[in-house]
Design a protein around this motif. Structure first.
Motif, PDB file in Angstrom:
ATOM      1  N   GLN A 182      36.268  54.726  32.368  1.00  0.00           N
ATOM      2  CA  GLN A 182      36.675  53.431  31.852  1.00  0.00           C
ATOM      3  C   GLN A 182      37.942  53.008  32.569  1.00  0.00           C
ATOM      4  O   GLN A 182      38.762  53.850  32.932  1.00  0.00           O
ATOM      5  CB  GLN A 182      36.946  53.497  30.359  1.00  0.00           C
ATOM      6  N   PRO A 183      38.122  51.710  32.772  1.00  0.00           N
ATOM      7  CA  PRO A 183      39.333  51.263  33.460  1.00  0.00           C
ATOM      8  C   PRO A 183      40.572  51.484  32.593  1.00  0.00           C
ATOM      9  O   PRO A 183      40.482  51.464  31.365  1.00  0.00           O
ATOM     10  CB  PRO A 183      39.086  49.772  33.686  1.00  0.00           C
ATOM     11  N   PRO A 184      41.723  51.701  33.216  1.00  0.00           N
ATOM     12  CA  PRO A 184      42.949  51.849  32.434  1.00  0.00           C
ATOM     13  C   PRO A 184      43.357  50.513  31.826  1.00  0.00           C
ATOM     14  O   PRO A 184      42.997  49.453  32.334  1.00  0.00           O
ATOM     15  CB  PRO A 184      43.974  52.314  33.476  1.00  0.00           C
ATOM     16  N   GLU A 185      44.084  50.575  30.724  1.00  0.00           N
ATOM     17  CA  GLU A 185      44.563  49.357  30.079  1.00  0.00           C
ATOM     18  C   GLU A 185      45.751  48.809  30.858  1.00  0.00           C
ATOM     19  O   GLU A 185      46.716  49.519  31.104  1.00  0.00           O
ATOM     20  CB  GLU A 185      44.989  49.648  28.637  1.00  0.00           C
ATOM     21  N   PRO A 186      45.699  47.545  31.252  1.00  0.00           N
ATOM     22  CA  PRO A 186      46.831  46.972  31.976  1.00  0.00           C
ATOM     23  C   PRO A 186      47.911  46.473  31.027  1.00  0.00           C
ATOM     24  O   PRO A 186      47.664  46.213  29.854  1.00  0.00           O
ATOM     25  CB  PRO A 186      46.192  45.794  32.718  1.00  0.00           C
ATOM     26  N   THR A 187      49.109  46.350  31.557  1.00  0.00           N
ATOM     27  CA  THR A 187      50.191  45.659  30.877  1.00  0.00           C
ATOM     28  C   THR A 187      50.327  44.313  31.576  1.00  0.00           C
ATOM     29  O   THR A 187      50.520  44.264  32.787  1.00  0.00           O
ATOM     30  CB  THR A 187      51.502  46.448  30.995  1.00  0.00           C
ATOM     31  N   VAL A 188      50.182  43.237  30.821  1.00  0.00           N
ATOM     32  CA  VAL A 188      50.248  41.895  31.393  1.00  0.00           C
ATOM     33  C   VAL A 188      51.501  41.209  30.875  1.00  0.00           C
ATOM     34  O   VAL A 188      51.751  41.171  29.671  1.00  0.00           O
ATOM     35  CB  VAL A 188      48.991  41.073  31.038  1.00  0.00           C
ATOM     36  N   ILE A 189      52.289  40.686  31.815  1.00  0.00           N
ATOM     37  CA  ILE A 189      53.536  40.015  31.465  1.00  0.00           C
ATOM     38  C   ILE A 189      53.523  38.632  32.110  1.00  0.00           C
ATOM     39  O   ILE A 189      53.261  38.498  33.306  1.00  0.00           O
ATOM     40  CB  ILE A 189      54.752  40.821  31.952  1.00  0.00           C
ATOM     41  N   ILE A 190      53.776  37.613  31.289  1.00  0.00           N
ATOM     42  CA  ILE A 190      53.891  36.249  31.780  1.00  0.00           C
ATOM     43  C   ILE A 190      55.299  35.767  31.456  1.00  0.00           C
ATOM     44  O   ILE A 190      55.660  35.648  30.279  1.00  0.00           O
ATOM     45  CB  ILE A 190      52.844  35.313  31.150  1.00  0.00           C
ATOM     46  N   GLU A 191      56.085  35.528  32.493  1.00  0.00           N
ATOM     47  CA  GLU A 191      57.461  35.049  32.333  1.00  0.00           C
ATOM     48  C   GLU A 191      58.233  35.878  31.304  1.00  0.00           C
ATOM     49  O   GLU A 191      58.763  35.360  30.327  1.00  0.00           O
ATOM     50  CB  GLU A 191      57.476  33.570  31.946  1.00  0.00           C
ATOM     51  N   ASN A 192      58.257  37.202  31.511  1.00  0.00           N
ATOM     52  CA  ASN A 192      59.007  38.151  30.679  1.00  0.00           C
ATOM     53  C   ASN A 192      58.495  38.272  29.250  1.00  0.00           C
ATOM     54  O   ASN A 192      59.204  38.753  28.379  1.00  0.00           O
ATOM     55  CB  ASN A 192      60.503  37.819  30.675  1.00  0.00           C
ATOM     56  N   ARG A 193      57.265  37.837  28.994  1.00  0.00           N
ATOM     57  CA  ARG A 193      56.643  38.016  27.674  1.00  0.00           C
ATOM     58  C   ARG A 193      55.380  38.843  27.855  1.00  0.00           C
ATOM     59  O   ARG A 193      54.511  38.486  28.646  1.00  0.00           O
ATOM     60  CB  ARG A 193      56.254  36.676  27.050  1.00  0.00           C
ATOM     61  N   GLU A 194      55.274  39.940  27.111  1.00  0.00           N
ATOM     62  CA  GLU A 194      54.056  40.759  27.193  1.00  0.00           C
ATOM     63  C   GLU A 194      52.930  40.064  26.440  1.00  0.00           C
ATOM     64  O   GLU A 194      53.122  39.543  25.345  1.00  0.00           O
ATOM     65  CB  GLU A 194      54.300  42.147  26.619  1.00  0.00           C
ATOM     66  N   VAL A 195      51.757  40.057  27.049  1.00  0.00           N
ATOM     67  CA  VAL A 195      50.596  39.372  26.504  1.00  0.00           C
ATOM     68  C   VAL A 195      49.552  40.406  26.120  1.00  0.00           C
ATOM     69  O   VAL A 195      49.316  41.374  26.845  1.00  0.00           O
ATOM     70  CB  VAL A 195      50.015  38.390  27.559  1.00  0.00           C
ATOM     71  N   TYR A 230      32.961  45.021  32.087  1.00  0.00           N
ATOM     72  CA  TYR A 230      33.605  45.613  33.258  1.00  0.00           C
ATOM     73  C   TYR A 230      32.663  46.560  33.981  1.00  0.00           C
ATOM     74  O   TYR A 230      31.678  47.027  33.422  1.00  0.00           O
ATOM     75  CB  TYR A 230      34.883  46.376  32.867  1.00  0.00           C
ATOM     76  N   SER A 231      32.995  46.821  35.238  1.00  0.00           N
ATOM     77  CA  SER A 231      32.354  47.860  36.043  1.00  0.00           C
ATOM     78  C   SER A 231      33.455  48.759  36.549  1.00  0.00           C
ATOM     79  O   SER A 231      34.480  48.286  37.042  1.00  0.00           O
ATOM     80  CB  SER A 231      31.608  47.256  37.233  1.00  0.00           C
ATOM     81  N   TRP A 232      33.263  50.064  36.446  1.00  0.00           N
ATOM     82  CA  TRP A 232      34.291  51.012  36.850  1.00  0.00           C
ATOM     83  C   TRP A 232      33.609  52.261  37.370  1.00  0.00           C
ATOM     84  O   TRP A 232      32.625  52.713  36.800  1.00  0.00           O
ATOM     85  CB  TRP A 232      35.168  51.357  35.659  1.00  0.00           C
ATOM     86  N   SER A 233      34.132  52.803  38.464  1.00  0.00           N
ATOM     87  CA  SER A 233      33.576  54.064  38.947  1.00  0.00           C
ATOM     88  C   SER A 233      34.711  55.002  39.305  1.00  0.00           C
ATOM     89  O   SER A 233      35.686  54.599  39.945  1.00  0.00           O
ATOM     90  CB  SER A 233      32.670  53.831  40.156  1.00  0.00           C
TER      91      SER A 233
END
Length: 97
Positions: free
Chosen positions: A26-39, A46-49
């Motif tokens: 399974q893909p790792p969980e990303p950390t998404v930040i938009i203008e210094n705010r975590e979303v 998904y496809s993952w190998s």
């Protein structure tokens, strides 16, 4: 003495191998930040190998249903988006749809 050194090096190599997590399917969980705010991030289809195994999974719900009831994050077109993968290998490509 050489035998203990050899066994120690083998143990470190095996530990390093499993640390790279080649068995992940399974893909790792990303950390998404938009203008210094975590979303908050939602995993959809998904496809993952990995090294030994791969997986293609459809989301259990439509994309709109995954986020239903959660507050949206308002952004501007010129806001900076950062995606980091801190746990596990980073994907070769990311598609945002």
């Amino acid at each position: 003495m050489k035998r203990f050194l050899f066994i120690g090096l083998i143990a470190i190599a095996v530990g390093w191998f499993f640390l790279l997590d080649p068995f992940r399917h399974q893909p790792p969980e990303p950390t998404v930040i938009i203008e210094n705010r975590e979303v908050k991030v939602y995993r959809g289809t998904y496809s993952w190998s990995g090294m030994f195994r791969g997986e293609t999974a459809d989301a259990k719900a439509e994309a709109v249903d995954l986020v239903k009831g959660d507050p949206s994050t308002r952004t501007n077109p010129d806001d900076r988006l950062t995606i980091r993968f801190e746990d596990g290998p980073a994907p070769k490509s990311v598609a945002i749809v």
